[in-house]
Design a protein around this motif. Structure first.
Motif, PDB file in Angstrom:
ATOM      1  N   VAL A  19       0.840  -1.196   0.000  1.00 53.77           N
ATOM      2  CA  VAL A  19       0.000   0.000   0.000  1.00 53.77           C
ATOM      3  C   VAL A  19       0.873   1.243   0.000  1.00 53.77           C
ATOM      4  O   VAL A  19       1.793   1.370   0.815  1.00 53.77           O
ATOM      5  N   GLY A  20       0.581   2.170  -0.912  1.00 53.31           N
ATOM      6  CA  GLY A  20       1.283   3.448  -0.980  1.00 53.31           C
ATOM      7  C   GLY A  20       1.016   4.147  -2.284  1.00 53.31           C
ATOM      8  O   GLY A  20       0.500   3.553  -3.235  1.00 53.31           O
ATOM      9  N   ASP A  21       1.364   5.411  -2.352  1.00 56.66           N
ATOM     10  CA  ASP A  21       1.203   6.197  -3.566  1.00 56.66           C
ATOM     11  C   ASP A  21       2.517   6.745  -4.086  1.00 56.66           C
ATOM     12  O   ASP A  21       2.540   7.440  -5.091  1.00 56.66           O
ATOM     13  N   VAL A  22       3.613   6.435  -3.400  1.00 57.25           N
ATOM     14  CA  VAL A  22       4.959   6.814  -3.833  1.00 57.25           C
ATOM     15  C   VAL A  22       5.837   5.578  -3.727  1.00 57.25           C
ATOM     16  O   VAL A  22       5.950   4.987  -2.647  1.00 57.25           O
ATOM     17  N   ALA A  23       6.449   5.189  -4.844  1.00 62.63           N
ATOM     18  CA  ALA A  23       7.452   4.121  -4.825  1.00 62.63           C
ATOM     19  C   ALA A  23       8.778   4.757  -5.199  1.00 62.63           C
ATOM     20  O   ALA A  23       8.862   5.500  -6.186  1.00 62.63           O
ATOM     21  N   ILE A  24       9.816   4.496  -4.418  1.00 62.07           N
ATOM     22  CA  ILE A  24      11.124   5.107  -4.651  1.00 62.07           C
ATOM     23  C   ILE A  24      12.199   4.031  -4.583  1.00 62.07           C
ATOM     24  O   ILE A  24      12.083   3.078  -3.805  1.00 62.07           O
ATOM     25  N   THR A  25      13.235   4.172  -5.403  1.00 66.21           N
ATOM     26  CA  THR A  25      14.343   3.230  -5.394  1.00 66.21           C
ATOM     27  C   THR A  25      15.611   3.906  -5.891  1.00 66.21           C
ATOM     28  O   THR A  25      15.554   4.974  -6.508  1.00 66.21           O
ATOM     29  N   ASP A  26      16.733   3.240  -5.634  1.00 65.08           N
ATOM     30  CA  ASP A  26      17.995   3.629  -6.252  1.00 65.08           C
ATOM     31  C   ASP A  26      18.612   2.418  -6.949  1.00 65.08           C
ATOM     32  O   ASP A  26      19.761   2.431  -7.347  1.00 65.08           O
ATOM     33  N   ALA A  27      17.812   1.364  -7.109  1.00 64.53           N
ATOM     34  CA  ALA A  27      18.300   0.103  -7.666  1.00 64.53           C
ATOM     35  C   ALA A  27      18.211   0.070  -9.189  1.00 64.53           C
ATOM     36  O   ALA A  27      17.245   0.574  -9.776  1.00 64.53           O
ATOM     37  N   ASP A  28      19.196  -0.534  -9.812  1.00 66.57           N
ATOM     38  CA  ASP A  28      19.152  -0.793 -11.251  1.00 66.57           C
ATOM     39  C   ASP A  28      18.205  -1.955 -11.522  1.00 66.57           C
ATOM     40  O   ASP A  28      18.014  -2.832 -10.673  1.00 66.57           O
ATOM     41  N   GLY A  29      17.639  -2.000 -12.727  1.00 70.20           N
ATOM     42  CA  GLY A  29      16.851  -3.139 -13.158  1.00 70.20           C
ATOM     43  C   GLY A  29      15.536  -3.324 -12.442  1.00 70.20           C
ATOM     44  O   GLY A  29      14.983  -4.412 -12.430  1.00 70.20           O
ATOM     45  N   VAL A  30      15.006  -2.275 -11.834  1.00 67.64           N
ATOM     46  CA  VAL A  30      13.726  -2.312 -11.134  1.00 67.64           C
ATOM     47  C   VAL A  30      12.770  -1.374 -11.861  1.00 67.64           C
ATOM     48  O   VAL A  30      13.098  -0.213 -12.081  1.00 67.64           O
ATOM     49  N   VAL A  31      11.612  -1.876 -12.230  1.00 68.58           N
ATOM     50  CA  VAL A  31      10.591  -1.035 -12.848  1.00 68.58           C
ATOM     51  C   VAL A  31       9.610  -0.605 -11.765  1.00 68.58           C
ATOM     52  O   VAL A  31       9.046  -1.443 -11.064  1.00 68.58           O
ATOM     53  N   LEU A  32       9.434   0.699 -11.629  1.00 68.84           N
ATOM     54  CA  LEU A  32       8.417   1.251 -10.736  1.00 68.84           C
ATOM     55  C   LEU A  32       7.238   1.655 -11.611  1.00 68.84           C
ATOM     56  O   LEU A  32       7.407   2.427 -12.558  1.00 68.84           O
ATOM     57  N   GLY A  33       6.057   1.139 -11.310  1.00 70.85           N
ATOM     58  CA  GLY A  33       4.882   1.439 -12.112  1.00 70.85           C
ATOM     59  C   GLY A  33       3.811   2.137 -11.308  1.00 70.85           C
ATOM     60  O   GLY A  33       3.683   1.938 -10.101  1.00 70.85           O
ATOM     61  N   CYS A  34       3.033   2.967 -12.001  1.00 69.43           N
ATOM     62  CA  CYS A  34       1.948   3.729 -11.384  1.00 69.43           C
ATOM     63  C   CYS A  34       0.722   3.634 -12.293  1.00 69.43           C
ATOM     64  O   CYS A  34       0.770   4.080 -13.442  1.00 69.43           O
ATOM     65  N   TRP A  35      -0.373   3.030 -11.814  1.00 66.14           N
ATOM     66  CA  TRP A  35      -1.616   2.913 -12.570  1.00 66.14           C
ATOM     67  C   TRP A  35      -2.428   4.197 -12.444  1.00 66.14           C
ATOM     68  O   TRP A  35      -2.596   4.706 -11.335  1.00 66.14           O
ATOM     69  N   VAL A  36      -2.949   4.697 -13.549  1.00 64.77           N
ATOM     70  CA  VAL A  36      -3.808   5.881 -13.517  1.00 64.77           C
ATOM     71  C   VAL A  36      -4.837   5.835 -14.639  1.00 64.77           C
ATOM     72  O   VAL A  36      -4.689   5.088 -15.594  1.00 64.77           O
ATOM     73  N   ALA A  37      -5.870   6.651 -14.503  1.00 63.96           N
ATOM     74  CA  ALA A  37      -6.821   6.899 -15.587  1.00 63.96           C
ATOM     75  C   ALA A  37      -6.989   8.401 -15.770  1.00 63.96           C
ATOM     76  O   ALA A  37      -7.068   8.871 -16.888  1.00 63.96           O
ATOM     77  N   ASP A  38      -7.050   9.165 -14.707  1.00 62.14           N
ATOM     78  CA  ASP A  38      -7.142  10.626 -14.775  1.00 62.14           C
ATOM     79  C   ASP A  38      -6.179  11.298 -13.801  1.00 62.14           C
ATOM     80  O   ASP A  38      -5.829  12.460 -13.984  1.00 62.14           O
ATOM     81  N   CYS A  39      -5.784  10.601 -12.755  1.00 59.79           N
ATOM     82  CA  CYS A  39      -4.812  11.146 -11.804  1.00 59.79           C
ATOM     83  C   CYS A  39      -3.483  11.387 -12.509  1.00 59.79           C
ATOM     84  O   CYS A  39      -3.241  10.859 -13.596  1.00 59.79           O
ATOM     85  N   ALA A  40      -2.632  12.158 -11.879  1.00 62.84           N
ATOM     86  CA  ALA A  40      -1.330  12.480 -12.468  1.00 62.84           C
ATOM     87  C   ALA A  40      -0.319  11.390 -12.145  1.00 62.84           C
ATOM     88  O   ALA A  40      -0.047  11.132 -10.975  1.00 62.84           O
ATOM     89  N   PRO A  41       0.263  10.764 -13.182  1.00 61.00           N
ATOM     90  CA  PRO A  41       1.406   9.889 -12.955  1.00 61.00           C
ATOM     91  C   PRO A  41       2.670  10.739 -13.025  1.00 61.00           C
ATOM     92  O   PRO A  41       2.912  11.442 -14.013  1.00 61.00           O
ATOM     93  N   VAL A  42       3.452  10.724 -11.979  1.00 63.94           N
ATOM     94  CA  VAL A  42       4.613  11.616 -11.872  1.00 63.94           C
ATOM     95  C   VAL A  42       5.866  10.777 -11.642  1.00 63.94           C
ATOM     96  O   VAL A  42       5.860   9.875 -10.800  1.00 63.94           O
TER      97      VAL A  42
END
Length: 190
Positions: A31-54
């Motif tokens: 659960v969360g609305d911010v995913a953060i990393t400093d790792a190589d080879g990791v995909v961070l994804g954000c699902w949206v329909a009208d909200c802002a993907p940043v």
């Protein structure tokens, strides 16, 4: 199919929860609305329909994806994302989101968002195609990001982008904004 690397996509709640992703596939579904990393080879994804993907890109190694709906903006999700960085944020990338042309919005909620991003309400107030008061989500996200350079990738999900819009068309589908760093290379957003 988009990219053949392990993904981490959060269970987004229109809040300010931050999850640090330490390895590929780690934290997927948390659960969360911010995913953060400093790792190589990791995909961070954000699902949206009208909200802002940043996507926030740090000056050295860190990067984050942020799900920023109006409730998240009013609660400080962008500030929470910036606070999670251990290095300066050097760039912001905004994906497709609903524009003021399609986002009728009440004055009380406009006031909440403006107070949260610390700008006059007039700076976030737009007009819909029907002539009613609207929230300018791109302006709200930009205000929350301060002076950090911003790149905008696409237009309004309601009328100018061939994706999905929950608010305008009641589409049940979502699209994803993804960010990753290939080993020994720069970040990529798609």
């Amino acid at each position: 199919a988009f990219v053949d690397l392990p993904w981490a996509q959060l269970d987004q709640r229109h809040g300010v929860g931050v999850v640090r992703v330490t390895a590929g596939g780690a934290a997927d579904g948390e659960v969360g609305d911010v995913a953060i990393t400093d790792a190589d080879g990791v995909v961070l994804g954000c699902w949206v329909a009208d909200c802002a993907p940043v996507v926030l890109v740090g000056a050295e190694r860190e990067f984050a994806v942020v799900h920023a709906g109006w409730r998240g903006l009013a609660s400080g999700v962008i500030e929470a994302a910036f606070d999670a960085f251990t290095e300066p944020v050097a760039q912001v990338v905004l994906g497709p989101m609903i524009g003021p042309c399609c986002y009728e919005f009440g004055r009380e909620d406009l006031d909440r968002v403006a107070a949260a991003v610390d700008v006059p309400v007039a700076d976030l107030t737009g007009v819909t195609r029907a002539g009613t008061q609207a929230l300018d989500m791109p302006a709200a996200v930009s205000a929350a990001c301060g002076d950090v350079p911003i790149e905008v990738l696409a237009g309004c999900t309601g009328c100018g982008y061939p994706g999905y819009s929950h608010r305008v068309r009641r589409d049940p589908q979502r699209f994803v904004m993804a960010a990753w760093r290939q080993p020994d290379s720069q970040e990529t957003a798609g």
